[in-house]
Design a protein around this motif. Structure first.
Motif, mmCIF file in Angstrom:
data_model
loop_
_atom_site.group_PDB
_atom_site.id
_atom_site.type_symbol
_atom_site.label_atom_id
_atom_site.label_comp_id
_atom_site.label_asym_id
_atom_site.label_seq_id
_atom_site.Cartn_x
_atom_site.Cartn_y
_atom_site.Cartn_z
ATOM 1 N N GLU A 1 1.316 16.194 0.625
ATOM 2 C CA GLU A 1 0.855 16.350 -0.759
ATOM 3 C C GLU A 1 2.028 16.285 -2.013
ATOM 4 O OE1 GLU A 1 -2.229 16.484 -3.628
ATOM 5 O OE2 GLU A 1 -2.525 16.029 -1.587
ATOM 6 N N ALA A 2 3.157 16.759 -1.630
ATOM 7 C CA ALA A 2 4.227 16.841 -2.527
ATOM 8 C C ALA A 2 4.708 15.832 -2.924
ATOM 9 C CB ALA A 2 5.171 17.837 -1.724
ATOM 10 N N GLU A 3 4.498 14.543 -2.174
ATOM 11 C CA GLU A 3 5.057 13.321 -2.502
ATOM 12 C C GLU A 3 4.079 12.501 -3.462
ATOM 13 O OE1 GLU A 3 7.169 15.296 0.143
ATOM 14 O OE2 GLU A 3 5.554 13.902 1.114
ATOM 15 N N ARG A 4 2.949 13.075 -3.681
ATOM 16 C CA ARG A 4 1.943 11.971 -4.381
ATOM 17 C C ARG A 4 2.268 11.757 -5.738
ATOM 18 N NH1 ARG A 4 -3.100 11.107 -2.859
ATOM 19 N NH2 ARG A 4 -3.819 11.506 -4.905
ATOM 20 N N PRO A 5 2.886 12.774 -6.500
ATOM 21 C CA PRO A 5 3.128 12.004 -7.799
ATOM 22 C C PRO A 5 4.253 11.281 -7.780
ATOM 23 C CG PRO A 5 3.137 14.578 -7.712
ATOM 24 C CD PRO A 5 2.944 14.179 -6.313
ATOM 25 N N SER B 1 -2.369 -5.347 3.200
ATOM 26 C CA SER B 1 -1.033 -5.573 2.594
ATOM 27 C C SER B 1 0.032 -6.050 3.426
ATOM 28 C CB SER B 1 -0.795 -3.970 2.013
ATOM 29 O OG SER B 1 -0.629 -3.205 3.108
ATOM 30 N N ARG B 2 0.950 -6.474 2.568
ATOM 31 C CA ARG B 2 2.098 -6.992 3.360
ATOM 32 C C ARG B 2 3.034 -5.951 3.816
ATOM 33 N NH1 ARG B 2 5.662 -10.276 0.712
ATOM 34 N NH2 ARG B 2 5.000 -9.586 -1.287
ATOM 35 N N PHE B 3 3.095 -5.008 2.844
ATOM 36 C CA PHE B 3 4.059 -3.677 3.154
ATOM 37 C C PHE B 3 3.407 -2.296 3.129
ATOM 38 C CE2 PHE B 3 7.021 -7.292 2.401
ATOM 39 C CZ PHE B 3 8.012 -7.094 3.333
ATOM 40 N N ALA B 4 3.926 -1.382 3.582
ATOM 41 C CA ALA B 4 3.500 -0.148 3.368
ATOM 42 C C ALA B 4 4.861 0.504 2.536
ATOM 43 C CB ALA B 4 3.061 0.798 4.603
ATOM 44 N N LEU B 5 4.474 1.234 1.517
ATOM 45 C CA LEU B 5 5.598 1.815 0.586
ATOM 46 C C LEU B 5 5.570 3.290 0.862
ATOM 47 C CD1 LEU B 5 7.862 1.024 -1.623
ATOM 48 C CD2 LEU B 5 5.935 1.809 -3.121
ATOM 49 N N ILE B 6 6.423 3.844 1.644
ATOM 50 C CA ILE B 6 6.222 5.315 2.081
ATOM 51 C C ILE B 6 7.119 6.282 1.169
ATOM 52 C CG2 ILE B 6 6.214 6.734 4.037
ATOM 53 C CD1 ILE B 6 5.698 4.416 5.630
ATOM 54 N N ILE B 7 7.074 7.302 0.797
ATOM 55 C CA ILE B 7 7.700 8.507 0.476
ATOM 56 C C ILE B 7 7.444 9.793 1.011
ATOM 57 C CG2 ILE B 7 8.570 9.565 -1.859
ATOM 58 C CD1 ILE B 7 8.030 7.406 -3.431
ATOM 59 N N GLY B 8 8.442 10.122 1.684
ATOM 60 C CA GLY B 8 8.118 11.487 2.507
ATOM 61 C C GLY B 8 9.287 12.513 1.859
ATOM 62 N N PRO B 9 9.479 13.751 2.354
ATOM 63 C CA PRO B 9 10.573 14.420 1.888
ATOM 64 C C PRO B 9 12.019 13.851 1.884
ATOM 65 C CG PRO B 9 8.837 15.560 3.399
ATOM 66 C CD PRO B 9 8.673 14.257 3.552
ATOM 67 N N PHE C 1 0.858 -1.387 0.185
ATOM 68 C CA PHE C 1 -0.175 0.058 0.171
ATOM 69 C C PHE C 1 0.944 1.241 0.008
ATOM 70 C CE2 PHE C 1 -2.785 3.187 1.247
ATOM 71 C CZ PHE C 1 -4.085 3.062 0.991
ATOM 72 N N ALA C 2 0.773 2.077 -0.885
ATOM 73 C CA ALA C 2 1.693 3.245 -1.159
ATOM 74 C C ALA C 2 1.050 4.407 -0.539
ATOM 75 C CB ALA C 2 1.662 3.532 -2.537
ATOM 76 N N VAL C 3 2.119 4.983 0.334
ATOM 77 C CA VAL C 3 1.709 6.157 1.211
ATOM 78 C C VAL C 3 2.554 7.479 0.661
ATOM 79 C CG1 VAL C 3 1.530 6.688 3.799
ATOM 80 C CG2 VAL C 3 1.198 4.433 3.106
ATOM 81 N N SER D 1 -4.531 12.145 5.405
ATOM 82 C CA SER D 1 -3.303 12.427 6.245
ATOM 83 C C SER D 1 -2.472 11.119 6.160
ATOM 84 C CB SER D 1 -3.414 12.805 7.627
ATOM 85 O OG SER D 1 -4.210 11.857 8.298
ATOM 86 N N MET D 2 -1.181 11.188 6.447
ATOM 87 C CA MET D 2 -0.126 9.984 6.539
ATOM 88 C C MET D 2 -1.048 9.012 7.712
ATOM 89 S SD MET D 2 3.648 9.543 7.496
ATOM 90 C CE MET D 2 4.371 7.834 7.602
ATOM 91 N N ASN D 3 -1.352 9.461 8.675
ATOM 92 C CA ASN D 3 -1.886 8.481 9.559
ATOM 93 C C ASN D 3 -3.086 7.835 9.013
ATOM 94 O OD1 ASN D 3 -0.011 9.135 11.532
ATOM 95 N ND2 ASN D 3 -1.089 10.655 12.786
ATOM 96 N N ALA D 4 -4.129 8.631 8.476
ATOM 97 C CA ALA D 4 -5.357 7.928 7.930
ATOM 98 C C ALA D 4 -4.842 7.045 6.879
ATOM 99 C CB ALA D 4 -6.102 9.215 7.363
ATOM 100 N N GLN D 5 -3.876 7.477 6.030
ATOM 101 C CA GLN D 5 -3.367 6.406 4.975
ATOM 102 C C GLN D 5 -2.754 5.068 5.520
ATOM 103 O OE1 GLN D 5 -0.925 8.269 1.816
ATOM 104 N NE2 GLN D 5 -1.289 9.882 2.810
ATOM 105 N N MET D 6 -2.002 5.119 6.765
ATOM 106 C CA MET D 6 -1.545 4.032 7.497
ATOM 107 C C MET D 6 -2.541 3.113 7.972
ATOM 108 S SD MET D 6 1.532 3.963 6.613
ATOM 109 C CE MET D 6 2.037 2.570 7.958
ATOM 110 N N ARG D 7 -3.773 3.484 8.342
ATOM 111 C CA ARG D 7 -4.708 2.957 8.768
ATOM 112 C C ARG D 7 -5.478 2.124 7.888
ATOM 113 N NH1 ARG D 7 -5.692 7.367 12.185
ATOM 114 N NH2 ARG D 7 -7.169 8.328 10.786
ATOM 115 N N LYS D 8 -5.509 2.732 6.591
ATOM 116 C CA LYS D 8 -5.904 2.278 5.376
ATOM 117 C C LYS D 8 -5.218 1.072 4.912
ATOM 118 C CE LYS D 8 -8.246 3.534 1.173
ATOM 119 N NZ LYS D 8 -8.612 4.506 0.193
ATOM 120 N N ALA D 9 -3.914 1.375 4.996
ATOM 121 C CA ALA D 9 -2.877 0.312 4.587
ATOM 122 C C ALA D 9 -3.032 -0.826 5.446
ATOM 123 C CB ALA D 9 -1.616 0.770 4.869
#
Length: 430
Positions: A346-350, A387-395, A340-342, A374-382
């Protein structure tokens, strides 16, 4: 009779109907997908090829094959079109056997080889009173083994369907078989049966009284308790079968026993369509209540010739997909998505969308948030996604050209290049 396919339609024949990779292992993402995957694999193992025919045919096709007195023709077809058309009206297919046989003849397949083993999986339509397991649009899976009269082929179709039920996780099923004779012995049996019913006919239900004139064998199909009791005392087709039909039935039973497929001979199994000969059978499941049939089949040695083809034997079955799904209830399994991609902001969405696309094109399954959460809401959705892994991109990840791969089972996280993340997700490296 050879009506051909309805104008403006096309049959999809082997090999065009086959999936690109018949060895593909279907993922069990739901009961329907699980059943279709199990069925496709079983058809492949037994040497059956896929065929796809139009959703509608000329109405005359069903009148000719199913029989003018059958319930399907009498009251269950959706018919449309111009009655003044030289070929008549069209009907949505209430079953797939007539269209399959029509396609084999119409497309000249017998010129290529004498025997065809075909399977189908698709929608059918009947104007029935909707109830549990019975719908006006439903789906059938089935086979038609066309061109041979070997009793081993009858048994093969039953063994095949038993394997499909087993692969789908359906354990509560029973198989009942019977023989309804052939053109040599059935006419005499029909008269004996009529004689046995005639004196008691006024006491039968209205449907049975109609069946007496249209198709007396259908009296065995009655669900009224009083009529079931009377039918149990009637002469049976097997008792009046000719030697050839008895030998055929014996061959079927020997093959079923050799394959260790449990069955019971039941003289009440007659099938409701005019084209059946010799072997008839029905699979039922106790999971379905009173409407307990999941599949019905049998032999139809005159149908191909009656439709304008060669004089060859055929056998097959049709199974109700929705009924099998009811019998599978609680037995399905779900396969979690790979990632699940997180996006942290907003800047990292692309960037996270691009990473997800790369991984999907590499054969991995994944999802992401499309609601700007928000990131927390995305992690809850993940977490909820399984999903086996969360794929996270931040600044930080964006600046370093990496992703954070978080094990959702609580085994930590690490920053890796996208290619390394792909290898980990595919199980190519720890």
């Amino acid at each position: 009779m050879n009506l051909g396919a309805p104008e403006g339609t096309k049959d999809i024949l082997p090999p065009q109907a086959e999936i690109a990779n018949p060895e593909e292992k279907w993922r069990n993402t739901g009961l329907y997908q699980k059943l279709e995957g199990v069925a496709r694999e079983a058809f492949r193992r037994f040497g059956y090829e896929e065929i796809r025919t139009p959703l509608f045919e000329y109405t005359a096709l069903f009148h000719k094959t199913s029989g003018e007195t059958s319930d399907i023709v009498q009251k269950e077809m959706f018919t449309f079109g111009d009655p003044e058309d030289k070929k008549g009206t069209y009907s949505l297919r209430p079953e797939l056997t007539p269209g399959t046989i029509r396609a084999v003849i119409d497309e000249g397949l017998f010129a290529k080889r004498s025997t065809w083993k075909l399977w189908y999986f698709g929608p059918a339509f009947r104007k029935e009173r909707p109830q549990k397991g019975r719908y006006r649009q439903f789906h059938q899976l089935g086979v038609e083994a066309i061109g041979a009269s070997d009793p081993l082929l009858d048994a093969e179709t039953m063994i095949l369907f038993a394997d499909i039920l087993g692969g789908a996780g359906v354990k509560a099923w029973k198989l009942r078989i019977n023989s309804i004779g052939c053109a040599a012995c059935r006419p005499a049996y029909r008269e004996k049966l009529k004689d046995a019913v005639r004196a008691d006919l006024p006491s039968y239900c209205e449907d049975c009284r109609k069946r007496f004139e249209r198709n007396v064998f259908r009296i065995f199909d009655c669900k009224v308790e009083a009529d079931i009791a009377k039918a149990a005392k009637l002469p049976t087709a097997l008792e009046h079968a000719c030697d050839a039909c008895k030998a055929h039935m014996k061959g079927v039973e020997l093959a079923l026993r050799a394959a260790e497929v449990p069955y019971r001979v039941d003289p009440r199994i007659v099938r409701g369509l005019d084209y059946y000969t010799r072997t008839v059978y029905e699979f039922t499941s106790s999971k379905l209540g009173s409407q307990d049939a999941v599949a019905g089949g049998g032999r139809y040695d005159t149908l191909v010739k009656d439709m304008g083809g060669p004089d060859v034997g055929s056998v097959g079955f049709a199974a109700g997909v929705e009924r099998i799904l009811l019998a599978m209830e609680g037995q399905g399994t779900s396969t979690p998505i790979d990632f699940f991609a997180v996006a942290v902001t907003e800047a990292e969405r692309p960037a996270i969308f691009q990473a997800a696309t790369v991984l999907r094109r590499a054969g991995l399954s994944g999802d992401m948030d499309y609601e700007g959460r928000s990131m927390n809401a995305q992690m809850r959705k993940a977490n909820k996604s399984g999903s086996r892994f969360a794929l996270i991109i931040g600044p930080d990840e964006l600046a370093q050209g990496v992703v954070t791969l978080k094990d959702m089972a609580g085994h930590g996280e690490r920053k890796v290049a996208l290619d390394e993340a792909r290898a980990i997700l595919k199980g190519e490296k720890p």
